[in-house]
Write an enzyme that holds these catalytic residues in place. Structure first.
Site, PDB file in Angstrom:
ATOM      1  N   TRP A 165     -75.955 -42.924 -32.955  1.00  0.00           N
ATOM      2  CA  TRP A 165     -77.333 -43.276 -33.024  1.00  0.00           C
ATOM      3  C   TRP A 165     -77.968 -44.258 -31.846  1.00  0.00           C
ATOM      4  O   TRP A 165     -79.165 -44.406 -31.977  1.00  0.00           O
ATOM      5  CB  TRP A 165     -77.427 -44.096 -34.528  1.00  0.00           C
ATOM      6  N   ASN A 166     -77.077 -44.926 -31.148  1.00  0.00           N
ATOM      7  CA  ASN A 166     -77.447 -45.658 -30.114  1.00  0.00           C
ATOM      8  C   ASN A 166     -78.176 -44.988 -29.066  1.00  0.00           C
ATOM      9  O   ASN A 166     -79.213 -45.501 -28.370  1.00  0.00           O
ATOM     10  CB  ASN A 166     -76.611 -46.845 -29.780  1.00  0.00           C
ATOM     11  N   PRO A 190     -75.328 -34.830 -34.959  1.00  0.00           N
ATOM     12  CA  PRO A 190     -76.129 -36.022 -34.779  1.00  0.00           C
ATOM     13  C   PRO A 190     -75.838 -37.049 -35.763  1.00  0.00           C
ATOM     14  O   PRO A 190     -75.665 -36.810 -36.810  1.00  0.00           O
ATOM     15  CB  PRO A 190     -77.255 -35.785 -34.497  1.00  0.00           C
ATOM     16  N   SER A 244     -67.242 -45.607 -33.409  1.00  0.00           N
ATOM     17  CA  SER A 244     -66.409 -46.866 -33.674  1.00  0.00           C
ATOM     18  C   SER A 244     -64.756 -46.267 -33.505  1.00  0.00           C
ATOM     19  O   SER A 244     -64.477 -45.321 -33.602  1.00  0.00           O
ATOM     20  CB  SER A 244     -66.738 -47.409 -34.926  1.00  0.00           C
ATOM     21  N   GLU A 265     -64.965 -41.736 -26.977  1.00  0.00           N
ATOM     22  CA  GLU A 265     -65.539 -43.004 -26.555  1.00  0.00           C
ATOM     23  C   GLU A 265     -65.902 -44.052 -27.670  1.00  0.00           C
ATOM     24  O   GLU A 265     -66.687 -43.789 -28.441  1.00  0.00           O
ATOM     25  CB  GLU A 265     -66.919 -42.467 -25.880  1.00  0.00           C
ATOM     26  N   LEU A 266     -64.866 -45.067 -27.557  1.00  0.00           N
ATOM     27  CA  LEU A 266     -64.939 -45.736 -28.755  1.00  0.00           C
ATOM     28  C   LEU A 266     -65.490 -47.411 -28.486  1.00  0.00           C
ATOM     29  O   LEU A 266     -66.122 -47.294 -27.460  1.00  0.00           O
ATOM     30  CB  LEU A 266     -63.589 -46.061 -29.417  1.00  0.00           C
ATOM     31  N   CYS A 299     -72.076 -49.674 -26.249  1.00  0.00           N
ATOM     32  CA  CYS A 299     -70.485 -50.072 -26.187  1.00  0.00           C
ATOM     33  C   CYS A 299     -70.084 -50.723 -25.130  1.00  0.00           C
ATOM     34  O   CYS A 299     -68.915 -51.101 -25.210  1.00  0.00           O
ATOM     35  CB  CYS A 299     -69.640 -48.875 -26.860  1.00  0.00           C
ATOM     36  N   GLU A 396     -66.802 -56.424 -31.717  1.00  0.00           N
ATOM     37  CA  GLU A 396     -68.154 -56.073 -31.094  1.00  0.00           C
ATOM     38  C   GLU A 396     -69.281 -56.599 -31.597  1.00  0.00           C
ATOM     39  O   GLU A 396     -69.356 -56.050 -33.106  1.00  0.00           O
ATOM     40  CB  GLU A 396     -67.962 -54.531 -30.700  1.00  0.00           C
TER      41      GLU A 396
HETATM   42  C1  SIN Z   1     -72.489 -46.031 -25.323  1.00  0.00           C
HETATM   43  O1  SIN Z   1     -73.035 -47.151 -25.694  1.00  0.00           O
HETATM   44  O2  SIN Z   1     -71.922 -45.464 -25.998  1.00  0.00           O
HETATM   45  C2  SIN Z   1     -73.061 -45.617 -24.006  1.00  0.00           C
HETATM   46  C3  SIN Z   1     -73.681 -46.596 -23.173  1.00  0.00           C
HETATM   47  C4  SIN Z   1     -74.008 -45.740 -21.799  1.00  0.00           C
HETATM   48  O3  SIN Z   1     -73.911 -44.697 -21.560  1.00  0.00           O
HETATM   49  O4  SIN Z   1     -74.338 -46.643 -20.904  1.00  0.00           O
END
Ligand code: SIN
Length: 495
Positions: A165-166, A190, A244, A265-266, A299, A396
């Protein structure tokens, strides 16, 4: 149709908000059991839209359609695929204002940041549309006189994608763009909090002439059933997930039986280090960008700020003055720099980290008091005298909390920075060249920002080491994740 007036009245093209899922070539408005879920604006709590809650069976249908569509798509030339993706990119840019508005309404980030994200997402599409024509193989001199060796690259096939969601626009962009460019198909889910952005992109993909079945968007309340279907369906060749580390582990376990290919991508726990030879004003700028982008919900956010003793007080003073001046509010209002967090769980985690840090001797110098703006707003907070035993040092935070640690030597801070199971990104500010090389090489992360707090770009490989993930997204390396290598040993050639 419940699409809320605050959103609808401001859109130039109202058809970009759809209350339906995309399964193969069809838009599905209702499911047989009538299950639905609502999408909220985190700044106001109003319901923005209501979506059908699809099941694993719907996801299976999408995979079957994708399998069929992928074969034909892979046969087309790279130039052909590129033309469709370029058209999609063009529409993405033309609809920038609406896509940003949808994003801010469902995710909360300030409109200026949302516009930045939509452009960032579009840049992946443009990049991979160009790369579609450059999926080169290789010719290797044979190991015997009458042999030649050819290396060809072929699309993996159908890919299942789960996005967070970010970054509701950019995270699907950097998965679907390389996948389609090299000849794969994608069935994506999504996050339940922010599905409208991906659905709007699917509307634009239709308009761009993307063949039916190549990009399905499965709306569902939770990702668990979708994840199980993707990991157990033999027609899914690969799963790409951003989210996560905990869910990444579940997908790995579930995919083990079929040795499912994974792109993960965690989570991260990025150190941000300020050395005594750094340009302190530049370091403050970098820390603001690395910490407060998307209210600290990325992240790659700086999670732990380490400052060398001699410059500690100067940095703390300058940085906290900047943080204190940040404007918090509804992302639709002009001048707002920090929006709400996504949900109550996120707010609770930040509060827990602040309380734990105070218990362990940390001093709050900015923020911490509850916001009057609403339940999902958290004031940007700075804690000085942070220490390694605090929760914020190991977990985190994913929110607008900046802890500042003190260190004495280069070796000490390298050890502190690497003392985590995560290895996504790290940042440091220094001038001495020997120090720059030493630290860049020693940090156990996939991405390092030296004298910069912003490292995300479509031209570079994004990804982590340790428990921060597998694979890379973006750049020419990003295409490799959707390709298989096949080697052909060609006998009977002239000696
Ligand atoms: C993410 O927070 O998963 C990606 C951030 C980014 O692409 O800069």
């Amino acid at each position: 149709m419940v699409v809320h007036e605050t959103l609808l009245s401001r859109l130039k093209d109202k058809t970009l908000v759809v209350e339906a899922a995309k399964v193969g070539g069809k838009w599905v408005r209702d499911v047989s059991d009538g299950a639905r879920f609502d999408v909220f604006n985190p700044a106001t709590g109003v319901v923005l839209a209501s979506l059908p809650a699809l099941s694993a069976t719907d996801a299976r249908c999408a995979v079957a359609d994708a399998k069929h569509a992928q074969k034909a798509w892979a046969k087309r030339t790279g130039r052909d695929r590129s033309a469709v993706l370029k058209c999609w990119h063009q529409l993405w840019i033309e609809n920038l204002d609406d896509l940003a508005l949808i994003l801010t309404c469902e995710q909360g980030k300030p409109l200026a940041e949302a516009r930045g994200e939509v452009l960032y997402g579009a840049s992946y599409l443009e990049w991979f549309a160009e790369e579609a024509k450059r999926i080169y193989g290789d010719i290797i001199p044979g190991h015997a006189e009458n042999l030649r060796i050819l290396v060809m690259k072929q699309p993996v096939g159908v890919v299942g994608a789960i996005t967070p969601w970010n970054f509701p626009n950019a995270m699907i962009a950097r998965k679907v763009a390389p996948a389609l460019a090299v000849g794969c198909a994608m069935v994506a889910k999504p996050a339940a909090e922010t599905p409208l952005s991906m659905l709007a992109l699917a509307v634009l993909a239709d308009r761009a002439g993307l063949p039916d079945g190549l990009f399905s968007v499965i709306t569902a309340r939770s990702g668990a059933d979708f994840g199980k279907e993707m990991t157990s369906n033999p027609d899914v060749a690969k799963i790409t997930f951003t989210g996560s580390t905990e869910v990444g582990r579940i997908l790995m376990r579930q995919g083990a039986d079929q040795i499912k290919k994974l792109g993960l991508e965690l989570g991260g726990n990025a150190p941000f280090i300020v050395f005594d030879d750094a340009d302190i004003d530049a370091a403050v700028d970098g820390a603001m960008a690395a910490k407060y982008r998307n209210a600290g919900q990325t992240c790659v956010c700086a999670n732990r700020i380490y400052v060398q003793s001699v410059v500690y007080e100067t940095f703390v003073e300058k940085f906290s003055a900047r943080v204190a001046s940040l404007r918090v509010g509804n992302g639709l209002e002009s001048g707002v720099e920090i929006g709400p967090l996504i949900n109550a769980g996120s707010v609770a985690k930040v509060r827990e980290h602040i309380a734990d840090a105070i218990d362990r001797g940390g001093k709050v110098i900015v923020g911490s008091e509850p916001s009057e703006l609403g339940p999902l707003f958290v004031n940007p907070t700075v804690i000085r005298d942070a220490t390694s035993d605090m929760k914020l040092s190991r977990e985190e935070t994913f929110g607008p909390l900046a802890p500042i640690f003190r260190f004495e030597t280069v070796d000490e801070v390298i050890a502190l920075a690497n003392d985590t199971e995560f290895g996504l990104s790290g940042y440091f500010y220094a001038r001495d060249m020997a120090r720059i090389f030493k630290v860049a090489e020693a940090l156990e992360v996939g991405m390092v920002g030296v004298n910069t707090g912003l490292i995300s770009t479509e031209v570079a490989p994004f990804g982590g080491v340790k428990q921060s993930g597998l694979g890379r997204e973006g750049s020419r390396y990003g295409a490799d994740d959707y390709l298989e290598i096949k080697y052909v040993c060609l006998g009977g050639q002239a000696a």
